[in-house]
Design a protein around this motif. Structure first.
Motif, PDB file in Angstrom:
ATOM      1  N   SER A  38       0.798  -1.279   0.223  1.00 31.03           N
ATOM      2  CA  SER A  38       0.010  -0.037   0.040  1.00 31.03           C
ATOM      3  C   SER A  38       0.694   1.318   0.190  1.00 31.03           C
ATOM      4  N   HIS A  39       2.172   1.193   0.532  1.00 31.53           N
ATOM      5  CA  HIS A  39       2.844   2.124   0.368  1.00 31.53           C
ATOM      6  C   HIS A  39       2.386   3.644   1.034  1.00 31.53           C
ATOM      7  N   THR A  40       1.606   3.425   2.104  1.00 31.96           N
ATOM      8  CA  THR A  40       0.881   4.296   2.757  1.00 31.96           C
ATOM      9  C   THR A  40       1.514   4.877   4.137  1.00 31.96           C
ATOM     10  N   TYR A  41       2.406   5.899   4.310  1.00 31.23           N
ATOM     11  CA  TYR A  41       3.120   6.174   5.544  1.00 31.23           C
ATOM     12  C   TYR A  41       2.326   7.276   6.395  1.00 31.23           C
ATOM     13  N   ARG A  42       2.795   7.805   7.409  1.00 31.67           N
ATOM     14  CA  ARG A  42       1.989   8.766   8.068  1.00 31.67           C
ATOM     15  C   ARG A  42       2.123  10.133   7.682  1.00 31.67           C
ATOM     16  N   SER A  43       2.967  10.479   6.771  1.00 29.68           N
ATOM     17  CA  SER A  43       3.245  11.718   6.323  1.00 29.68           C
ATOM     18  C   SER A  43       2.438  12.253   4.920  1.00 29.68           C
ATOM     19  N   ILE A  44       1.715  13.229   5.079  1.00 30.14           N
ATOM     20  CA  ILE A  44       0.820  13.920   4.007  1.00 30.14           C
ATOM     21  C   ILE A  44       1.893  14.442   2.997  1.00 30.14           C
ATOM     22  N   THR A  45       2.787  15.012   3.404  1.00 30.37           N
ATOM     23  CA  THR A  45       3.818  15.719   2.526  1.00 30.37           C
ATOM     24  C   THR A  45       5.148  14.996   1.801  1.00 30.37           C
ATOM     25  N   ALA A  46       4.962  13.337   2.086  1.00 27.13           N
ATOM     26  CA  ALA A  46       5.772  12.722   1.466  1.00 27.13           C
ATOM     27  C   ALA A  46       5.122  12.233   0.132  1.00 27.13           C
ATOM     28  N   PHE A  47       5.252  13.443  -0.827  1.00 29.70           N
ATOM     29  CA  PHE A  47       4.561  13.410  -2.051  1.00 29.70           C
ATOM     30  C   PHE A  47       4.811  12.345  -3.173  1.00 29.70           C
ATOM     31  N   LEU A  48       6.324  12.032  -2.991  1.00 30.50           N
ATOM     32  CA  LEU A  48       6.681  10.847  -3.919  1.00 30.50           C
ATOM     33  C   LEU A  48       6.134   9.514  -3.311  1.00 30.50           C
ATOM     34  N   VAL A 104       3.373   6.892  -5.182  1.00 29.70           N
ATOM     35  CA  VAL A 104       3.415   5.471  -5.344  1.00 29.70           C
ATOM     36  C   VAL A 104       2.245   4.772  -4.834  1.00 29.70           C
ATOM     37  N   ALA A 105       1.792   5.174  -3.729  1.00 25.70           N
ATOM     38  CA  ALA A 105       0.609   4.491  -2.863  1.00 25.70           C
ATOM     39  C   ALA A 105      -0.458   4.612  -3.805  1.00 25.70           C
ATOM     40  N   TYR A 106      -0.744   5.806  -4.485  1.00 26.25           N
ATOM     41  CA  TYR A 106      -2.036   5.975  -5.384  1.00 26.25           C
ATOM     42  C   TYR A 106      -1.858   4.951  -6.592  1.00 26.25           C
ATOM     43  N   LYS A 107      -0.742   4.814  -7.210  1.00 29.56           N
ATOM     44  CA  LYS A 107      -0.739   4.002  -8.374  1.00 29.56           C
ATOM     45  C   LYS A 107      -0.753   2.397  -7.879  1.00 29.56           C
ATOM     46  N   ASN A 108      -0.137   2.262  -6.847  1.00 24.81           N
ATOM     47  CA  ASN A 108      -0.280   0.820  -6.229  1.00 24.81           C
ATOM     48  C   ASN A 108      -1.960   0.526  -5.873  1.00 24.81           C
ATOM     49  N   LEU A 109      -2.460   1.118  -5.574  1.00 23.41           N
ATOM     50  CA  LEU A 109      -3.939   0.946  -5.336  1.00 23.41           C
ATOM     51  C   LEU A 109      -4.651   1.067  -6.624  1.00 23.41           C
ATOM     52  N   GLU A 110      -4.296   1.708  -7.372  1.00 19.62           N
ATOM     53  CA  GLU A 110      -4.947   1.967  -8.745  1.00 19.62           C
ATOM     54  C   GLU A 110      -4.835   0.709  -9.496  1.00 19.62           C
ATOM     55  N   ASN A 111      -3.497   0.084  -9.405  1.00 19.01           N
ATOM     56  CA  ASN A 111      -3.283  -1.386  -9.978  1.00 19.01           C
ATOM     57  C   ASN A 111      -4.090  -2.461  -9.483  1.00 19.01           C
ATOM     58  N   ILE A 112      -4.280  -2.443  -8.060  1.00 15.99           N
ATOM     59  CA  ILE A 112      -5.252  -3.176  -7.416  1.00 15.99           C
ATOM     60  C   ILE A 112      -6.596  -3.333  -8.046  1.00 15.99           C
ATOM     61  N   ILE A 113      -7.130  -1.724  -8.079  1.00 18.36           N
ATOM     62  CA  ILE A 113      -8.324  -1.834  -8.660  1.00 18.36           C
ATOM     63  C   ILE A 113      -8.601  -1.927 -10.163  1.00 18.36           C
ATOM     64  N   LYS A 114      -7.734  -1.860 -10.971  1.00 19.29           N
ATOM     65  CA  LYS A 114      -7.772  -2.256 -12.422  1.00 19.29           C
ATOM     66  C   LYS A 114      -7.670  -3.758 -12.884  1.00 19.29           C
ATOM     67  N   GLN A 115      -6.505  -4.575 -11.906  1.00 20.43           N
ATOM     68  CA  GLN A 115      -6.556  -5.972 -11.892  1.00 20.43           C
ATOM     69  C   GLN A 115      -7.555  -6.664 -11.174  1.00 20.43           C
ATOM     70  N   ASN A 116      -8.458  -5.978 -10.568  1.00 19.65           N
ATOM     71  CA  ASN A 116      -9.354  -7.206  -9.852  1.00 19.65           C
ATOM     72  C   ASN A 116     -10.803  -6.097  -9.658  1.00 19.65           C
ATOM     73  N   ASP A 117     -11.786  -7.013  -9.675  1.00 20.91           N
ATOM     74  CA  ASP A 117     -13.113  -6.438  -9.535  1.00 20.91           C
ATOM     75  C   ASP A 117     -13.612  -5.828  -8.035  1.00 20.91           C
ATOM     76  N   ILE A 118     -12.864  -4.737  -7.718  1.00 20.64           N
ATOM     77  CA  ILE A 118     -13.166  -4.067  -6.439  1.00 20.64           C
ATOM     78  C   ILE A 118     -14.360  -3.209  -6.328  1.00 20.64           C
ATOM     79  N   GLU A 119     -15.073  -3.846  -5.222  1.00 20.13           N
ATOM     80  CA  GLU A 119     -16.485  -3.116  -5.000  1.00 20.13           C
ATOM     81  C   GLU A 119     -16.535  -2.364  -3.778  1.00 20.13           C
TER      82      GLU A 119
END
Length: 394
Positions: free
Chosen positions: A67-77, A81-96
């Motif tokens: 998930s690559h989700t850490y506590r810092s809102i300002t850790a932009f990079l 990565v966290a957003y892209k990783n979640l997006e890949n899970i959604i694209k590859q699976n039927d997430i409801e």
């Protein structure tokens, strides 16, 4: 099978922690939700912060991803990565369903969920950043952000009364609901079946039966306000009273300087990170917790389960747990004199300490992990069961 994703956030792991191949053991934050989703028949995906999680084993029959989700809102990079990783899970699976947690996971989960039109988005607020007494930026910028994202949210789960009242004022998605649960839960069974040699445990930290021990637990950061705890010990001018601080963090050197400055260096004991918190609580006399901000503090809950009276700050979360003058004393966070007076009230009154401790042991029963699991199950049954039935019919 329809998919379900759970994401939270944590402190960024060390290289060694990230590379660990140890069995994944879901904690109290995720386990009640994962178990409820599995019972409803979802294909469950759990986000964790470890390298190559797809090759790890988990106690529960779930799929692991980074998930690559850490506590810092300002850790932009990292957050990209966290957003892209979640997006890949959604694209590859039927997430409801996406169940995301505050703060970083809650932002990424809801933005990604809105973009991909996820049917149900659940958000657990462990503590809104716009609490009473918060800086102006928190009460404006963060509150505005929460209001906006609430419109993309089907369910908001809160853990204290102040957050619950705030969330009820938000406009959620059509049919959206707000709930309050009793925190993430603690295992009360572990406390009721714990045998502790109190004398031996005190000797381990260099203290004796005759000493009155105040114990504080938490990360050594400014927000925990251990500075006030140290100063309150100095106010007593009693060398028999000791403060044991369990935790580590960047503020440690500063706190040691304060202890030296106020001439209580020999009475304040920094134990660092500990694996025996339960035993240390049981071996102590008073829980001292002058924190400036909390959602619903687990450390305070554990002290109540251990049967300690608590002297704590009168803030959100703490006031949900401690009844003033019944289970301890509530003080203004920076009022050193009030903390000192409260310790003084309990110092030579062991019967009052026991009475308050017993009161807390009764009060904490609704925060047991099994109670919280049932609360989550009820919410999931209400929110997701209809969705599952509709999907199955189709």
């Amino acid at each position: 099978m329809k998919g379900y994703v759970f994401i939270a956030n944590s402190t960024k792991p060390s290289i060694e922690q990230a590379k660990s191949r140890a069995l994944v053991r879901p904690g109290n934050v995720s386990r009640p939700c994962l178990e409820a989703a599995l019972k409803l028949g979802y294909d469950v995906f759990l986000g964790i912060n470890r390298d190559n999680p797809e090759y790890l084993e988990c106690e529960l029959p779930v799929n692991l991803f980074d998930s690559h989700t850490y506590r810092s809102i300002t850790a932009f990079l990292d957050n990209i990565v966290a957003y892209k990783n979640l997006e890949n899970i959604i694209k590859q699976n039927d997430i409801e369903v996406i169940h995301c947690n505050t703060p970083v996971g809650g932002i990424i989960g809801r933005i990604c969920g809105k973009k991909h039109r996820i049917k149900k988005i659940i958000y657990t607020a462990h503590g809104f950043h716009f609490y009473k007494g918060a800086p102006l930026i928190n009460r404006t910028l963060f509150k505005c952000a929460e209001k906006v994202m609430a419109r993309w949210t089907d369910v908001i789960i809160t853990m204290n009364q102040e957050d619950y009242e705030s969330a009820k004022c938000f406009k959620l998605k059509k049919g959206g609901k707000v709930y309050k649960v009793h925190g993430v839960g603690i295992n009360l069974f572990e406390y009721s079946n714990l045998n502790v040699n109190i004398q031996k445990k005190r000797e381990e930290v260099g203290l004796s039966d005759s000493n009155l021990i105040c114990i504080s637990v938490g990360d050594l950061i400014k927000r925990k306000n251990f500075e006030t705890a140290i100063k309150s010990i100095s106010k007593l001018n009693n060398t028999n009273v000791h403060l044991v601080i369990c935790g580590s963090g960047p503020y440690e050197d500063k706190l040691k300087e304060i202890a030296k400055e106020f001439n209580v260096e020999s009475q304040v004991h920094f134990l660092g990170f500990r694996n025996d918190i339960k035993e240390l609580l049981i071996a102590s006399d008073i829980f001292l917790f002058p924190t400036l901000q909390e959602g619903l503090p687990r450390a305070l809950m554990e002290s109540m389960a251990a049967g300690l009276p608590a002297i704590t700050s009168k803030i959100r979360g703490n006031i949900d747990l401690i009844e003033d003058k019944e289970g301890g004393f509530l003080c203004n966070p920076l009022d050193v004199e009030a903390y000192a007076q409260s310790i003084e009230s309990l110092l030579n009154n062991p019967s009052l300490r026991r009475k308050m401790g017993e009161y807390n042991k009764k009060r904490i029963k609704k925060y047991d992990i099994e109670y919280v699991k049932n609360e989550i199950k009820v919410i999931y049954d209400e929110v997701l069961n209809d969705e599952k039935n509709i999907t199955n019919k189709i």
